[in-house]
Design an enzyme around this catalytic site. Structure first.
Site, PDB file in Angstrom:
ATOM      1  N   ASP A   1      42.889 -28.223  19.809  1.00 27.66           N
ATOM      2  CA  ASP A   1      42.467 -29.052  18.680  1.00 27.66           C
ATOM      3  C   ASP A   1      43.026 -28.442  17.396  1.00 27.66           C
ATOM      4  O   ASP A   1      43.326 -27.247  17.348  1.00 27.66           O
ATOM      5  CB  ASP A   1      40.933 -29.056  18.545  1.00 27.66           C
ATOM      6  CG  ASP A   1      40.233 -29.807  19.672  1.00 27.66           C
ATOM      7  OD1 ASP A   1      40.901 -30.530  20.439  1.00 27.66           O
ATOM      8  OD2 ASP A   1      38.998 -29.659  19.771  1.00 27.66           O
TER       9      ASP A   1
ATOM     10  N   ARG B   1      48.828 -34.645  20.105  1.00 23.17           N
ATOM     11  CA  ARG B   1      47.760 -35.625  19.868  1.00 23.17           C
ATOM     12  C   ARG B   1      47.725 -35.875  18.361  1.00 23.17           C
ATOM     13  O   ARG B   1      47.525 -34.936  17.593  1.00 23.17           O
ATOM     14  CB  ARG B   1      46.405 -35.094  20.328  1.00 23.17           C
ATOM     15  CG  ARG B   1      45.251 -35.994  19.865  1.00 23.17           C
ATOM     16  CD  ARG B   1      43.927 -35.254  19.752  1.00 23.17           C
ATOM     17  NE  ARG B   1      43.415 -34.858  21.040  1.00 23.17           N
ATOM     18  CZ  ARG B   1      42.618 -33.803  21.210  1.00 23.17           C
ATOM     19  NH1 ARG B   1      42.267 -33.045  20.171  1.00 23.17           N
ATOM     20  NH2 ARG B   1      42.182 -33.480  22.405  1.00 23.17           N
TER      21      ARG B   1
END
Ligand code: FAD
Length: 310
Positions: free
Chosen positions: A135, A186
């Site tokens: 992340d 992402r």
């Protein structure tokens, strides 16, 4: 309002009293206010939620919640928990896909600790064919996260991807940097409160950057993940992919657990790959507060749940 609400909830997310109170009540039952966004406090609850999602044709990634760890011991404990999680996932036979954060694995202790912890996770992950997504946290960590990512990539860990945020001015360069490696990105809008010296403040600008970057990823990237709940943005991206003849299996959409379940289902029905980010664990408060900051209307939802519980 957009930047303001984020700042307000970001400040609250570090309030110890609120955190203690919320932790006591937020997941007390499956009806409790945090249950809409958090799969549960235990690995078992997360596995059960993942099974349910997979049975609806959705893909999953599991996130063991935790961040801003300050000691070697805490970072080692998080690492052990991820290793245990992988064993349980293999036994459970659900999809092998995990998301984690560098501040959970000790980047604030020092870089070497964080890299060591990641390698301890990546070894069994490679053996068992897991995909690991790092992340992206707030901007003081952006460059360090990408450098750690590149170090691991050089060591041939290829079951690894990273998240990039469209609200940061620097991200265009980072998208190209990751595309050159052939790394999986992402793309997200960005969940933290950032200053105007590093990030767009207006929603329109963040959205426009998102679409621009998504196009570059679709054209030049490696199996990008388009992570948003924004129906307008999703439509633009679908139209672009279809006009360019980019097959539906060359990218995926991603959304967060409990958010826009209707849109998740309709993308599956339209033949898209749709991955749900499934967060679990006891340290859910900062994650939960970021979700409130994105959409202050969620506060109404939380209050209704609280009143119902009394
Ligand atoms: C799979 C995934 C992984 C992520 N990983 C990261 C990461 O690594 N780093 C990072 O900074 N951010 C991450 N994010 C969060 C992201 O940056 C945004 O903060 C978040 O997705 C909200 O933005 P949006 O794109 O959905 O658009 P928005 O413009 O915020 O919202 C568009 C629409 O989506 C719905 N919606 C959005 N948020 C909510 C909510 N909280 N509750 C209810 N409805 C909502 C509403 O209908 C809203 O109108 C991730 C998001 C996803 C989906």
């Amino acid at each position: 309002m957009y930047a303001g609400s984020k700042a307000f909830f970001y400040a609250l997310s570090h309030n110890a009293t609120l955190r203690r109170l919320a932790s006591q009540y937020g997941l007390a039952t499956s009806e409790s206010f945090a249950s809409r966004f958090i799969a549960g406090e235990t690995i078992e609850a997360a596995i059960e939620a993942s099974r349910r999602l997979q049975s609806q044709g959705l893909l999953i990634t599991l996130d063991y919640l935790g961040e801003r760890v300050r000691t070697v011991e805490e970072s080692a404990a998080a690492t052990r928990e991820y290793m245990r999680l992988m064993d349980i996932i293999v036994d459970a036979g659900i999809e092998r896909n995990i998301s984690l954060k560098v501040t959970q694995l000790g980047i604030d202790v020092d870089r070497a600790t964080c890299v060591d912890n990641l390698r301890r996770i990546l070894e069994p992950a490679a053996r068992h064919e897991f995909f690991i997504r790092i992340d992206m946290e707030n901007s003081p960590y952006t460059e360090r996260t990408l450098e750690i990512f590149e170090t691991l990539w050089e060591h041939q860990y290829r079951n690894l991807g990273v998240a990039l945020q469209s609200y940061l001015y620097r991200t265009e360069g980072d998208v190209r940097r990751m595309n050159e490696l052939g790394a999986r990105v992402r793309l997200v809008k960005g969940a933290y409160k950032e200053r105007s010296s590093v990030a767009y403040q207006q929603k329109g600008e963040v959205n426009a950057a998102f679409v621009r970057l998504a196009r570059v990823l679709l054209d030049e990237g490696t199996y990008p993940a388009i992570a948003t709940h924004d129906p307008g943005v999703i439509e633009e991206i679908r139209a672009y992919a279809s006009a360019r003849g980019i097959a539906k299996d060359r990218f995926e959409f991603q959304m967060l657990y409990g958010i826009r379940r209707d849109l998740q289902a309709s993308l599956v029905a339209a033949g898209h790959r749709m991955r749900v980010y499934v967060p679990f664990g006891r340290e859910w408060f900062p994650y939960f507060m970021r979700r409130l900051g994105e959409r202050p209307a969620n506060v109404g939802f939380v209050l209704t749940a609280l009143v119902r519980e009394r």
